[in-house]
Structure formats: structure tokens, C-alpha cells
Write an enzyme that holds these catalytic residues in place. Sequence first.
Site, mmCIF file in Angstrom:
data_model
loop_
_atom_site.group_PDB
_atom_site.id
_atom_site.type_symbol
_atom_site.label_atom_id
_atom_site.label_comp_id
_atom_site.label_asym_id
_atom_site.label_seq_id
_atom_site.Cartn_x
_atom_site.Cartn_y
_atom_site.Cartn_z
ATOM 1 N N ARG A 269 0.839 -1.219 0.000
ATOM 2 C CA ARG A 269 0.000 0.000 0.000
ATOM 3 C C ARG A 269 0.864 1.255 0.000
ATOM 4 N NH1 ARG A 269 -4.033 -2.580 4.570
ATOM 5 N NH2 ARG A 269 -5.420 -3.629 3.101
ATOM 6 N N GLU A 389 -6.113 -3.920 -2.456
ATOM 7 C CA GLU A 389 -5.295 -3.542 -1.280
ATOM 8 C C GLU A 389 -6.107 -2.706 -0.296
ATOM 9 O OE1 GLU A 389 -2.016 -4.239 -0.747
ATOM 10 O OE2 GLU A 389 -1.476 -5.095 -2.682
HETATM 11 C C1 LIG Z 1 -7.340 -6.168 -10.548
HETATM 12 C C2 LIG Z 1 -7.303 -6.707 -9.152
HETATM 13 C C3 LIG Z 1 -6.139 -7.311 -8.665
HETATM 14 C C4 LIG Z 1 -6.102 -7.862 -7.388
HETATM 15 N N1 LIG Z 1 -4.953 -8.493 -6.938
HETATM 16 C C5 LIG Z 1 -4.982 -9.171 -5.755
HETATM 17 C C6 LIG Z 1 -3.867 -9.972 -5.342
HETATM 18 O O1 LIG Z 1 -2.827 -10.019 -6.015
HETATM 19 N N2 LIG Z 1 -3.970 -10.697 -4.187
HETATM 20 C C7 LIG Z 1 -5.098 -10.675 -3.416
HETATM 21 O O2 LIG Z 1 -5.122 -11.366 -2.392
HETATM 22 N N3 LIG Z 1 -6.169 -9.898 -3.763
HETATM 23 C C8 LIG Z 1 -6.145 -9.168 -4.917
HETATM 24 N N4 LIG Z 1 -7.235 -8.411 -5.300
HETATM 25 C C9 LIG Z 1 -8.423 -8.428 -4.483
HETATM 26 C C10 LIG Z 1 -8.729 -7.109 -3.785
HETATM 27 O O3 LIG Z 1 -7.839 -6.893 -2.727
HETATM 28 C C11 LIG Z 1 -10.198 -7.151 -3.368
HETATM 29 O O4 LIG Z 1 -10.973 -7.028 -4.547
HETATM 30 C C12 LIG Z 1 -10.557 -6.046 -2.393
HETATM 31 O O5 LIG Z 1 -9.956 -6.256 -1.144
HETATM 32 C C13 LIG Z 1 -12.084 -5.952 -2.185
HETATM 33 O O6 LIG Z 1 -12.602 -7.216 -1.917
HETATM 34 P P1 LIG Z 1 -13.881 -7.722 -2.744
HETATM 35 O O7 LIG Z 1 -13.625 -7.552 -4.174
HETATM 36 O O8 LIG Z 1 -14.222 -9.085 -2.275
HETATM 37 O O9 LIG Z 1 -15.035 -6.697 -2.337
HETATM 38 P P2 LIG Z 1 -15.891 -6.757 -0.981
HETATM 39 O O10 LIG Z 1 -15.018 -7.038 0.184
HETATM 40 O O11 LIG Z 1 -17.064 -7.645 -1.222
HETATM 41 O O12 LIG Z 1 -16.414 -5.252 -0.851
HETATM 42 C C14 LIG Z 1 -17.560 -4.783 -1.586
HETATM 43 C C15 LIG Z 1 -17.928 -3.390 -1.088
HETATM 44 O O13 LIG Z 1 -18.303 -3.453 0.295
HETATM 45 C C16 LIG Z 1 -17.638 -2.435 1.007
HETATM 46 N N5 LIG Z 1 -17.445 -2.860 2.396
HETATM 47 C C17 LIG Z 1 -16.717 -3.912 2.841
HETATM 48 N N6 LIG Z 1 -16.759 -3.983 4.173
HETATM 49 C C18 LIG Z 1 -17.539 -2.964 4.613
HETATM 50 C C19 LIG Z 1 -17.969 -2.485 5.902
HETATM 51 N N7 LIG Z 1 -17.602 -3.090 7.031
HETATM 52 N N8 LIG Z 1 -18.756 -1.398 5.949
HETATM 53 C C20 LIG Z 1 -19.131 -0.767 4.811
HETATM 54 N N9 LIG Z 1 -18.767 -1.158 3.564
HETATM 55 C C21 LIG Z 1 -17.977 -2.240 3.483
HETATM 56 C C22 LIG Z 1 -16.318 -2.271 0.268
HETATM 57 O O14 LIG Z 1 -15.731 -1.009 0.561
HETATM 58 C C23 LIG Z 1 -16.784 -2.389 -1.169
HETATM 59 O O15 LIG Z 1 -17.263 -1.150 -1.630
HETATM 60 C C24 LIG Z 1 -7.256 -7.796 -6.566
HETATM 61 C C25 LIG Z 1 -8.409 -7.154 -7.049
HETATM 62 C C26 LIG Z 1 -8.442 -6.628 -8.315
HETATM 63 C C27 LIG Z 1 -9.706 -5.964 -8.813
#
Ligand SMILES: Cc1cc2nc3c(=O)[nH]c(=O)nc-3n(C[C@H](O)[C@H](O)[C@H](O)COP(=O)(O)OP(=O)(O)OC[C@H]3O[C@@H](n4cnc5c(N)ncnc54)[C@H](O)[C@@H]3O)c2cc1C
Length: 409
Positions: A269, A389
Site C-alpha cells: 500500500r 489492497e
Molecule cells: C485487478 C485486481 C487485482 C487484485 N490483486 C490481488 C492480489 O494479487 N492478491 C489478493 O489477495 N487480492 C487481490 N485483489 C483483491 C482485492 O484486494 C479485493 O478485490 C478487495 O480487497 C475488495 O474485496 P472484494 O472484491 O471481495 O469486495 P468486498 O469485500 O465484497 O467489498 C464490496 C464493497 O463493500 C464495502 N465494504 C466492505 N466492508 C464494509 C464495511 N464493514 N462497511 C461498509 N462497507 C464495506 C467495500 O468497501 C466495497 O465497496 C485484486 C483485485 C483486483 C480488482
Amino acid sequence: MHRFYGNGIANMSSSTSPAAASAPTESALDFLRLDDELSEDERLVRDAVARLVDERVLPIIGECFESARFPRELLPALAELGVFGSTLQGYGCAGLNAVSYGLICRELERGDSALRSFVSVQSSLCMYPIHAYGSEQQKQQWLPRMARGEVIGCFGLTEPQGGSDPANMRTTARRNGDGWRLNGSKLWITNGHIADLAIVWAQTPEGMRGFLLERGTRGFSAEEIKHKFSLRASNTGALFFDDVHLPAEAALPGATGIKAALSCLSQARFGICWGALGAAQACLGEALAHAGERELFGRPLSHTQAVQLRLAEMVRKLAGAQLLALQLGRLKERDALSAAQISLGKWNNCRIALEIARDCRDLLGGAGISIEHAAIRHMLNLESVVTYEGTETIHQLTIGRAVTGIAAF
Ligand SMILES: Cc1cc2nc3c(=O)[nH]c(=O)nc-3n(C[C@H](O)[C@H](O)[C@H](O)COP(=O)(O)OP(=O)(O)OC[C@H]3O[C@@H](n4cnc5c(N)ncnc54)[C@H](O)[C@@H]3O)c2cc1C
């Protein structure tokens, strides 16, 4: 034709108009002259990476984005510059300081977020945990080859049921004789489909642990995630573990508990705080040049107050974000940087970069939706950068916890 407008923006003339015009006195891309605060060594690092981006990345990156191709051919040149694991000591790594790592990220992301993402994953998410939590044998086996770009790493933390809540992990590693049996899956993994080595986080009877998993291990498969509209020049995959047998020495001995995984994210980050600046600078440089050239209603766009207000607003956001990144870097060099401070930088700098990219895209008019210009590519990439991240909400809640003492996730 992809165009880069570098730090020499102060020398750019916009005097095609009949209205009074003089040479700019300040650089839009370094308004506070923060480059003057860099050491000689830091400038050398910045310039070497900038050269590579100008000569090797910008000429091909539009095509890579369009055809969803990761430019793997750049890895030897990047390795030659020492960008992989650049802050680590020993094992063929460059041992640079935190600001140098930030500058590497900034320059690479000026090219494209895909390249910075690759370097973040290789360096902060894969080499860092091996260096910090691995055995001597693991370090010797992997780090020199990763520094040379011969072994590509990926970091498997996120799972389908929600990246924001990594503690809700369903991938498990159970004791199996001397070793482990791994089951589960990971989603959205950068380099997932091209990696030779995966750092996989799994729940064990002793809590979360990190494991080294080599490509080709029986029961381990990876699939590329296609049809992305963001980070198209980056490889993203899903990982599947079906009764994978891991030897005892596959576990990273020091990587126990979720804190170990989160410590890797803090490293990455920090790099994103700087990287986002590069994307914003590329967009602002491009829009500024366009505003100087594009004549509407008998004068260049840059001669109108409304456009100058927009440019000034972008300069305000960028300068603040640059100052923030530099301060985070200096704190990190003193080992005094907290996770919440990194959250502030990641949230703020991704947000300002996205806002700047969107406004620059609009300033380019219809041309702004073409891959011939950088703004749309950066804008689309930043939609991922703002999400991965840790989403904005997660970083806001991290800051909220730090200032109230209450975890409200
Ligand atoms: C192109 C790309 C590359 C990536 N590379 C990696 C990698 O190399 N390794 C890896 O491990 N991961 C990787 N990721 C995953 C990334 O870290 C996750 O997509 C990210 O952490 C969000 O998780 P999620 O997609 O499951 O969304 P979710 O966790 O389902 O979140 C959905 C929404 O809910 C909101 N939300 C979540 N919790 C709360 C709360 N308590 N209160 C209010 N709102 C909330 C979030 O802010 C978001 O708007 C990558 C993602 C992308 C798109």
C-alpha cells in the site's frame, strides 16, 4: 502515438493565442518542488526508471492494454534496474530506501498501473514475506531468482466470499503427516495465471499461516480472469487448491496470524500511495498540453478561466498527495510509519488520482475516450487501484479505529 509530458512542463509554451501569455513559472507536476527534497541517489533511481518507462513502456502500453497483454518482455530490463525487492537487503536485492521504492512505483505507474502492480506484488507481497518470515533456505532458494525476474510470484489472500474481510478465510491447511494438505480457492490474484510461485494464506489449526506453493504441484491450478475493463495489461487469475500436498518446509516459519499477511499489504500500500501519483501526473501533463493546443471559440482552452480553475484544482490535489507520499516515505525510513497513516495515503492518493484522471479525460473531449491518449487507460486502471489492497471504506474504517480506538468494520 502515446505522449509523455514529463517534469519539463514548466518550459512548455502555450502561446498560440492572441491573448497575453508568458512562459509558466511553476511546474504543474511538481508545484511544490518536492523533487528538490530528493537525495542524489533517489534522483538517479527516479531517472533510470523514468528512462525505461519513456523508451520501453510508453511505445507499447496502449497496445498491451487494448489486447489485454502483460508485457513480460520488459522483465529483464526491470530486473537489470534492480526494481524487484528493491528495499530488501542481501540475496541480490538493491537495498534502497523507502522513498526510492516510492519513486520506482511512481515512475512505473506513470507508464501504467499494470507495471507498478507487478512490481508491488513481486516485491512487497512475495519477496518481502519470504525475506521477513522465511527460513534461510527459503530465502536462498527464491529471493535471488525473484530479484532477477526469473521467478514470478503471486500473493493469494482474497477469496470469493469477500476481500475486505480476510479473516473470514475458507482455504484450509491441515496437518498431513510431516506436511500439510491444502484445500480452497483464491480470487482476483495479480499474476495468478503466470506465477511460478504463489504465497498462499490459509487457515490452520494454529491460525492463519503463509505457504509457498510452486506452479505444477499436483492439485494446484490457476485460471486467467478475462474480460476486465481495468488493468488490462496486468494478468489476474483465480487459484484452486484441491487436496494439494505441501511438504513441511513449504510453510513460512514466521508467517503466523493475520498480522503477517497484513504486514505485506502495508508494504504494498505504501508503494500504491506513490504509484497513484504517477498515473495522475501522466494525465495532468497530457491534459495541460491539450488545453494549450486545443482552440475553441477562437482561443486555446488554457486561456479560459473555467479550464484554469480545473487545472488549478488538479494541481492542488496532486501537490497535497505528493507531499503526503514524501512524508510517509520519510516516516517509513525512520521505522515510524503506522498502518493507519498508510491507509490515509492509499485512500487519499488513489482518490485524487482517479478524480484527476476523470477530469483530464473530460478535458480531452471525445479524443479522451481513445487509447491514443493516456487518460482513459489510467482512469480505468485506477478503478482497480482504488479497490484492491483495501477499498476506500476499509481505509476509512482503519483511520476511524486509529483515532477512536473502536473497530467498526
Ligand atoms: C485487478 C485486481 C487485482 C487484485 N490483486 C490481488 C492480489 O494479487 N492478491 C489478493 O489477495 N487480492 C487481490 N485483489 C483483491 C482485492 O484486494 C479485493 O478485490 C478487495 O480487497 C475488495 O474485496 P472484494 O472484491 O471481495 O469486495 P468486498 O469485500 O465484497 O467489498 C464490496 C464493497 O463493500 C464495502 N465494504 C466492505 N466492508 C464494509 C464495511 N464493514 N462497511 C461498509 N462497507 C464495506 C467495500 O468497501 C466495497 O465497496 C485484486 C483485485 C483486483 C480488482
